[in-house]
Structures are given as structure tokens and as C-alpha cells.
Design a protein around this motif. Structure first.
Motif, short mmCIF file in Angstrom:
data_model
loop_
_atom_site.label_atom_id
_atom_site.label_comp_id
_atom_site.label_asym_id
_atom_site.label_seq_id
_atom_site.Cartn_x
_atom_site.Cartn_y
_atom_site.Cartn_z
N HIS A 202 8.21 0.68 -0.11
CA HIS A 202 7.11 1.04 -0.84
C HIS A 202 6.50 0.08 -1.68
O HIS A 202 7.02 -0.43 -2.61
N ASN B 196 4.15 -1.63 -4.51
CA ASN B 196 3.45 -1.22 -5.79
C ASN B 196 2.55 -2.39 -6.11
O ASN B 196 2.87 -3.55 -6.23
N THR C 108 -6.11 3.22 -6.91
CA THR C 108 -5.89 2.23 -5.83
C THR C 108 -6.98 2.25 -4.91
O THR C 108 -7.95 3.03 -5.07
N ASP D 57 -8.05 2.36 -0.65
CA ASP D 57 -7.20 2.76 0.77
C ASP D 57 -7.99 1.91 1.63
O ASP D 57 -9.12 2.20 2.07
N ASP E 201 -3.01 7.26 -6.78
CA ASP E 201 -1.64 7.02 -6.43
C ASP E 201 -0.93 8.38 -7.53
O ASP E 201 -0.84 7.88 -8.61
#
Lengths: 214, 644
Positions: free
Chosen positions: A99, A101, B604, B606, B615
């Protein structure tokens, strides 16, 4: 013989807590332990890395020398590769969370985040083997993505790369938390153990890549 | 991590403690009656742990307003015959130094241990000061533990030493001790502090130049004690070719370097547990038997200079002898000799060079195959946490300055908001020095009008800093009729070091509810107008800033909003998400404002959808981005009590 474990991730991911669980389980099991970590960047988006050194007879300092890590547990793909390049060697075993970050520079468009598959493949090529999966997603299924650190700790325990038995970790986690947090963390930890043992139920829709490396 | 290991009444048991916890444990075993501190990384957790145990162990603990006052409180307990400990980071020692140098002259009674935590590499500091130089200036005994076990052992020993010498003893820790964890064998916990505090009517603790002689005599006495002290130790062959002189974690690095290089037969390690005064006879004995000396220490060449002087005084006895270390360039981290932290590799390189043996951790092409696949590994910059009120405050300030149109000078301070000097704060902050120094500078700039200075001046401080060091500067500005805008970024806690309470929090270190000292009342009492605004209301904050920028005299704006991550833990947070139908993506013309400019880690992008995204694992639900999105594409959904 000293086990040189690196737990790496990003501020807020719970690397410090995970390293504490591993270290306390080692102390409970009669080992000498030294942990080095830097709290300064915790919760502020920086890289956070803990060095955990486990030995039987002789005390070590809190920092692992360059390229002498035996195990790297990466809570984030980019940080896993970064730690491996600095501390790894062809015999280093890797457990990584897939995942991502994103760093501030990536969010702002100044940098590009590498493809996760490329990161995993890069890690595979220069290590002795990698166990890669999306621990955050599993933790989400267990009740909270925040428990990804315990999923990763479970995967480390289940991989049996360290000389402590799974119940030693569970004892520490049980003592650290109370109430619903204890249940959540133990559940997440046990899911991680299952991942490492290859017993992860397929319903979680998680792709687990286990590769012996070269 | 917690007080549970520190509190255990189980002598002989080996438990996992951090260096900070080990210092706290040592203080408990020594039977302290008083503990005080101002929170500073890397030592903040010592008092946190002590405060958690103060009630059950029957002693007093406090977060003091600053380090000078903290030391004076601990000194008072000492003069009343009690054992006391005062904890600070290196920068805090600068604040407390005036009192410390005087205490050393006047002498003390109950054991007073001053714990100073240095931060080599400045992991969570703005500079990497070596506090040993100041300990030497204050004529103090300086002890340097190498790991948590020694941190416990030396803390216990320091109290005895302080009472024997009747002066404060300094325990100098570094980040790699404070924040390291390791096995610590517990000693015995004494009964609750005994003896009634008392200052006899014949007792005097006066600082006078006449006592300089006593300070020197005391150091001579400490030097004698150091000669046979178990923390000063040598290990290695009787006649080593290379003698490593080291202290602190450097000792463990040196030991491992010797092991890695297989130099056990050629290298001896002399570890100084007492870094000042030096055990000269002990040192000379080993200096005579070596031909090369390597100094391994952090940060500055403190031993190198002091032992170097000792060598110069005894040249005939130790000749031939060559000295290596930072000054020769042999002990150098990646940033260069005397800069940053050292580690095992630093010592390996130095020893390999001196011993004339090659060393390569890995063949130079290790990682090549990975780098071919991943060309660039983006760096991670530090930024404000998701939902941090400072992000909103800096955006409001940037906007207000742009609207004002003049060249506003922004003076900064030490705290989380120091990140405002970087991308997170749009590079607004133009100075960063010490706690409160931006306010003193603003006071100075505000007086330059007669010399033709016409720029508006803004000083930024945090709430804890306001009480710590901004108040005297504010009094100065009021008294001398200066002109500037002081903006207090008030998140209700000392966030940088782990959210300790302060005088404005309404709670003490012991968890006792007390009346909060309101900063508007403090500034108001000085006759300074105070405005309070919520930074989450960005539009209103911009208006307040714009209006105040155009006013004259000294004025204060408090941008108040509780620390985001604390409130997120306490309350059910609203769900914030992007409506992909309303977000126009790159066609909007906002240049991805939420993720790129505002820069909250929860905002964030996409890439697949070409739309902004939140997020939700990171988002605290503050909703500030929703008020700033030009398309109104960010939705804040309040969570009902029964909701998910």
C-alpha cells in the motif's frame, strides 16, 4: 549471531509501536535487544525507521551498520526499497506492504511515485526473497487500516525469521492494549501470521506474492 | 512507551526500556522528591513517565514554563535537602545556563541531577549543540551513558556523586540513548521519599567569586573519584597499537567496528563514563602504551581537545603518539567531520584507515539491478499533519500578505510551525532562531522606522512558546512602543514534543485541573489589543490578518484551534470526499489546489480518474479543503451519533 531487523515506513504508520512489540517479545524470550529509532519525524510525513537488534549473549548498539540488515519489514513500498538499498545485501529477507503512501513532492506533482510492481520487482532482485501483500487492505478488513502495523508484525512473526515464537508477540500485544483495541490488534496480528504461513483466506481479495528471490 | 516497565518493583528483572524511561527509573531508584522539565525532544518522555508515577511514588513533578524556572524549582528542592532531577534538551540548557553556572558556585544540598539531551544530527531540533562545553563552563561533573542500562545506572550514581560533591551533576544523553531501547536490569525501589524538607537558618547558598576556588577544588575531587570509577573502563590488549577513546553510544559503535574488522588484537577501547573532569592518571596510563589514538564522540571534538591538551602537557611520557579524530578528518559521517551523527560505519572507516586494512560493506554495484528498474526514489519532505490547524493558518497568512501587497517580513520560531519555513508553510517564514526570538526581533524591527524601515512585521509563535519566552519580548515591545503583529498559532498543546500541557492548557503534569492562564488576558494586561480567530474559518482569518496588518502599534492575533490528531481521536470525524462529477481535474485551472498547493497529506490525486481524491485513512475530517476548493467539489458529511 545478531539478528538485524529494520522496520521502516512513514510517520504515523506505527513503525515505532511494531518495533516495540518485536523488541519486548525478544526480551520476554530471554534475548538481549537494542532498538534505535528516531521519533522526530513521527506523524509529520517523514521516513521513520527502527533498527532492532536481537542477540543472545552480547549487547549491540542501536544502529545497524550499512548493508548488514538480515530482515527488512517495510510498511510502505518506496521506504522498503530505500532501506534495502542502504542496509540490505543479497541475503536480506524482505516483508513488504504494497500500500503506497505518497510523499508531499508526489502529491504536489513535482515527483512521480514509481509503479508498485516495479518497486516490488526491484526489491526482489537485490534481496534473498520477498513476501509482499497489501497489509493496509487486510487491516481494513480486520476493522481499521491503522492496524496495518500489527498485520506486518504478524507476518514477521509467522515467517519465523526471528527466534521468538508467535505467542511471545501475542503476550506483548495483549499487555499493551486493552478493550476493543486489544481485539483489533490481535486480530490484525493473527491475520499477518496467516499471510506468512500462506493460509490467508482468498475472500479478502488480496494478492500475496511470495518469492524466493534469486 | 509507558510507565509500566519503569514502575515494576522486581529487582534483578531485565525489562525493555528506552533511555528516557531508564533515566526515569534511575531517578525513582535514587528516591527523588522533585522532578521538573520543559518538554524538548529527545528528552520529553523522562518527565512524562515520572509525572505518571509521581502520585504513587509520593514525589512532585511539573512541566515548568521554561528550563530556567524548571532548574530553579529543582534547585530549591535540593537546598531543602531533597533529591531532585531537572530534564531539558540542549537548547534548554542555554536558557537555564545562567542559573546553572550560579548553582555550581553556590553549591547544593540534596542530590541535584541535570539531564541534558543533545540531538546529534538534529533529528528533531534546529541545531546540534554539544552541551558538554556548557557543562564545562559551569564547572560541572558530566556523565555520559552509552545505552539505556547505563542511563539507569549512571542516573542512580549521579545522585550520590552530587551529594558527595554538594553540586549539581550533569547527565549528558544523546538521541541514540534517549530514544533507543534495550534491556535494563532493574534495581531496588526505595520507600517513598523520607526526611522532611528543611533549610536551616544558618544555611547560605550565595554565588560569589570567592567560591570559584571551591568549584576548582570540587573538580579536582571529582577527578580523583573518576580515576577508580567503574564507568571509566578499558578493554583490549595491554599494549594496543590503536587506542580508541570514546563515550556515549560511540563506545558500542567502536566495539562493533573492532569486531567487524577483526581488530581485537590491535585495538583497545577506553570508555569515558565521566566526560568531565577527565580521569587524567587513568588516561595517561593507557596513552603511554598506545601509538595511535582515535577519538569517537558526538558532536564536537570535546575529548579530542581536552585529552589533546593532556597529551601536550605530558608529551615526554606519551611520545611517540599520534592523535586522530574529527580534526584529522578520520571520524567523519556523510556530512563531514564534526557534523551530524556518527555510527558504526563512521568508526569502521576510521579504524580501517588507521589499521591499513580494506573494508567495503557491499560491492559498489549492490542495488544496481534495483536502480535500473526504479530510476528515482522521491525524497520524503516533512509537512504538517493532516488536519493541522497550522496549514490553514499559513494559507490564511499567505493570502492576507498577497492582498496587502506590501513586502511583509515574517519572523519565525521553534516548534511544529518551523515547518512553515518549507513547502507546508509556503516558505513564508524568514527567520528561525530560538524559542521566542522572533518576537524580540519583531520588537527591534518595529523600531527601525526612523531609519527608513517601512515593511510590516509579523512574528509567529506557538502557544507553549508564548508562555516560555515570548512574554518578556512582548513586555519589551509594549514598553518601547514598537510596532508589529504577533500571531500565536494556538493548538492548545505542546504538539512538537508529544502534546504536553502548558500554562494555557488548564491541566498540570500531574493531571490536576487548574485555571488556564489565558494568553489574551496576559497580553491584554499589558494593554495590547488581542483578536482571537479560528484558522479553520480561513476566509475570516484572512480578513482578520489583513485588517491587523494595516494597524499600528503592537497587536496580537491568536489563531486558535485544538490539535487535529488529538480531536480526531476523541470524536467521530466527519467523512470528507471528492464528488468526481464536480471536480474538473486538470481542466479546472486550480492547478490541483487541494493536493498540490494546500498540500494536506489527505488530499491526493487519482491519476486513473484524473480527479482529486481524499485518503480517508489519513483525513481528520477538518473540512478546510472543502471551503477552499474553487468548484466546491469536496463534500463534508457530518457523522450522526448512530452513523458509521
Amino acid at each position: 549471531m545478531v539478528h538485524n531487523l529494520i522496520i521502516t515506513g512513514v510517520g504515523g504508520q506505527g513503525t515505532v509501536l511494531a518495533s516495540h512489540v518485536v523488541a519486548a517479545a525478544a526480551v520476554e524470550s530471554g534475548f538481549l535487544v537494542a532498538v534505535g529509532e528516531t521519533f522526530g519525524a513521527s506523524q509529520r510525513g517523514g521516513s521513520v525507521t527502527s533498527h532492532v537488534r536481537i542477540s543472545r549473549y552480547r549487547r549491540y548498539g542501536p544502529l545497524i551498520p550499512r548493508h548488514r540488515a538480515t530482515i527488512i519489514v517495510g510498511f510502505e513500498p518506496l521506504e522498503t526499497l530505500r532501506a534495502l538499498l542502504n542496509y540490505g545485501n543479497p541475503l536480506t529477507r524482505v516483508i513488504m506492504n504494497l500500500h503506497p503512501n505518497y510523499p508531499l513532492g508526489v502529491l504536489s506533482g513535482a515527483d512521480t511515485y514509481p509503479e508498485t510492481q516495479a518497486l516490488m520487482e526491484a526489491v526482489r532482485r537485490i534481496s534473498a526473497g520477498v513476501l509482499a501483500f497489501n497489509a493496509t487492505e487486510i487491516a481494513h478488513h480486520m476493522g481499521s487500516p491503522v492496524a496495518a502495523n500489527m498485520v506486518m508484525t504478524g507476518a514477521l512473526a509467522g515467517s519465523e525469521l526471528l527466534p521468538m515464537a508467535v505467542p511471545a508477540y501475542e503476550k506483548v500485544i495483549g499487555e499493551l492494549f486493552s478493550g476493543p483495541a486489544r481485539q483489533l490488534n490481535l486480530k490484525a496480528f493473527r491475520a499477518g501470521v496467516l499471510v506468512a504461513r500462506g493460509d490467508l483466506p482468498a475472500v479478502w481479495g488480496n494478492q500475496v506474492v511470495k518469492d524466493g528471490g534469486k | 512507551m509507558s510507565a509500566s516497565g519503569v514502575r515494576l518493583d522486581d529487582p534483578g528483572r531485565s525489562v525493555l526500556l528506552t533511555g528516557n524511561e531508564a533515566v526515569a527509573r534511575g531517578a525513582l531508584e535514587a528516591g527523588i522528591a522533585y522532578a521538573s522539565s520543559y518538554p524538548g525532544s529527545p528528552s520529553a518522555e523522562v518527565l512524562e513517565v515520572l509525572a505518571a508515577l509521581a502520585e504513587e511514588r509520593g514525589f512532585y513533578a511539573e512541566w515548568s514554563v521554561n528550563e530556567k524556572v524548571a532548574l530553579e524549582g529543582a534547585a530549591a528542592a535540593s537546598l531543602a535537602g531533597l533529591r531532585s532531577i531537572c530534564i531539558m534538551k540542549a537548547d534548554g540548557l542555554n536558557v537555564a545556563l545562567d542559573t546553572l553556572t550560579a548553582l555550581s558556585a553556590s553549591g547544593t544540598k540534596g542530590g541535584l541531577v541535570v539531564v541534558v539531551a543533545d540531538d546529534p544530527g538534529a533529528h528533531s531540533s534546529v541545531k546540534e549543540e554539544d552541551s558538554r562545553y556548557l557543562g564545562k563552563v559551569a564547572h560541572l561533573v558530566i556523565l555520559e551513558p552509552a545505552d539505556p542500562q547505563e542511563a539507569r545506572d549512571m542516573t542512580v550514581a549521579a545522585f550520590g556523586l552530587a551529594e558527595q560533591l554538594r553540586a549539581p551533576v550533569m547527565l549528558r544523553c544523546v538521541t541514540r540513548v534517549c530514544h533507543a531501547s534495550g534491556n535494563v536490569v532493574l534495581g531496588t525501589l526505595p520507600p517513598k521519599p523520607a526526611g522532611r524538607p528543611h533549610i536551616g537558618c544558618q544555611e547560605r547558598y550565595i554565588t560569589h567569586v570567592a567560591y570559584h576556588r571551591i568549584q576548582e577544588e570540587r573538580l579536582a575531587q571529582a577527578r580523583e573519584i573518576g580515576e577508580g570509577w567503574p564507568f571509566n573502563a578499558y578493554q583490549g590488549p595491554p599494549e594496543p597499537e590503536i587506542l580508541v577513546i570514546t563515550a556515549g553510544p560511540g563506545y558500542l559503535y567502536a566495539r562493533e567496528a573492532v569486531e567487524v574488522l577483526g581488530l581485537e588484537g590491535r585495538v583497545g577501547i577506553l570508555k569515558l563514563g565521566m566526560s568531565w573532569p577527565l580521569p587524567e592518571k587513568f588516561l595517561l596510563r593507557h596513552l603511554k602504551s598506545a601509538s595511535k589514538v582515535l577519538f569517537v564522540e558526538e558532536v564536537e571534538p570535546f575529548h579530542e581537545e581536552n585529552v589533546g591538551y593532556l597529551v601536550a602537557c605530558h608529551l615526554e611520557e606519551v611520545f611517540p603518539l599520534a592523535l586522530y579524530g574529527k580534526k584529522s578528518g578520520h571520524v567523519a559521517g556523510p556530512k563531514g567531520p564534526g557534523l551530524g551523527e556518527i555510527d558504526v560505519d563512521t568508526v569502521i572507516r576510521a579504524l580501517a584507515a588507521l589499521a591499513g586494512i580494506p573494508y567495503e560493506a557491499q560491492p559498489g554495484d549492490y542495488g544496481r539491478e534495483a536502480r535500473e528498474l526504479v530510476k528515482k526514489i522521491p525524497r520524503r519532505e516533512l509537512g504538517f499533519c493532516a488536519g493541522c490547524p497550522h496549514r490553514a493558518s499559513f494559507w490564511a497568512l499567505k493570502t492576507a500578505i498577497a492582498l496587502d501587497g506590501r513586502e511583509v517580513v515574517v519572523l519565525g520560531d521553534i516548534g511544529c510551525y518551523t515547518l512553515g519555513a518549507g513547502r507546508s508553510g509556503h516558505y513564508l517564514m524568514q527567520t528561525v532562531h530560538a524559542m521566542g526570538s522572533g518576537v524580540g526581533m519583531a520588537s527591534g524591527l518595529g523600531k527601525l522606522e526612523r531609519l527608513g524601515f517601512s515593511q510590516p512585521v509579523v512574528a509567529l509563535v506557538g502557544d507553549s512558546t508564548f508562555y516560555h519566552a515570548a512574554v518578556p519580548a512582548l513586555i519589551n515591545a509594549r514598553y518601547n512602543q514598537s510596532r508589529f503583529l504577533l500571531v500565536v498559532l494556538d493548538n492548545g498543546t505542546t504538539a512538537m514534543t508529544g502534546h504536553q500541557p502548558h500554562p494555557g492548557s488548564g491541566v498540570t503534569a500531574l493531571g490536576k485541573r487548574v485555571p488556564a492562564l489565558s494568553m489574551e488576558e496576559v497580553a491584554g494586561a499589558f494593554g495590547i489589543p488581542v483578536t482571537v480567530h479560528d484558522p479553520y474559518d480561513v476566509k475570516g482569518a484572512v480578513e482578520a490578518l489583513y485588517r491587523l496588518l494595516r494597524q499600528d502599534g503592537v497587536r496580537v492575533l491568536v489563531l486558535r484551534r485544538a490539535y487535529a490528531l488529538l480531536t480526531a481521536r476523541q470524536e467521530k470525524k466527519p467523512r470528507v470526499y471528492v464528488d468526481p462529477k464536480r471536480c474538473l481535474g486538470d481542466a479546472c485551472g486550480c492547478h490541483r489546489f487541494c493536493s498540490r498547493v494546500f498540500g494536506c497529506p489527505a488530499n491526493t490525486w487519482d491519476a486513473a480518474l484524473g480527479r482529486a481524491k481524499i485518503d480517508e485513512t489519513v483525513c481528520t475530517g477538518c473540512g478546510v479543503c472543502a471551503t477552499l476548493c474553487p468548484q466546491g467539489a469536496i463534500v463534508v458529511e457530518e457523522v450522526t451519533r448512530n452513523g458509521a
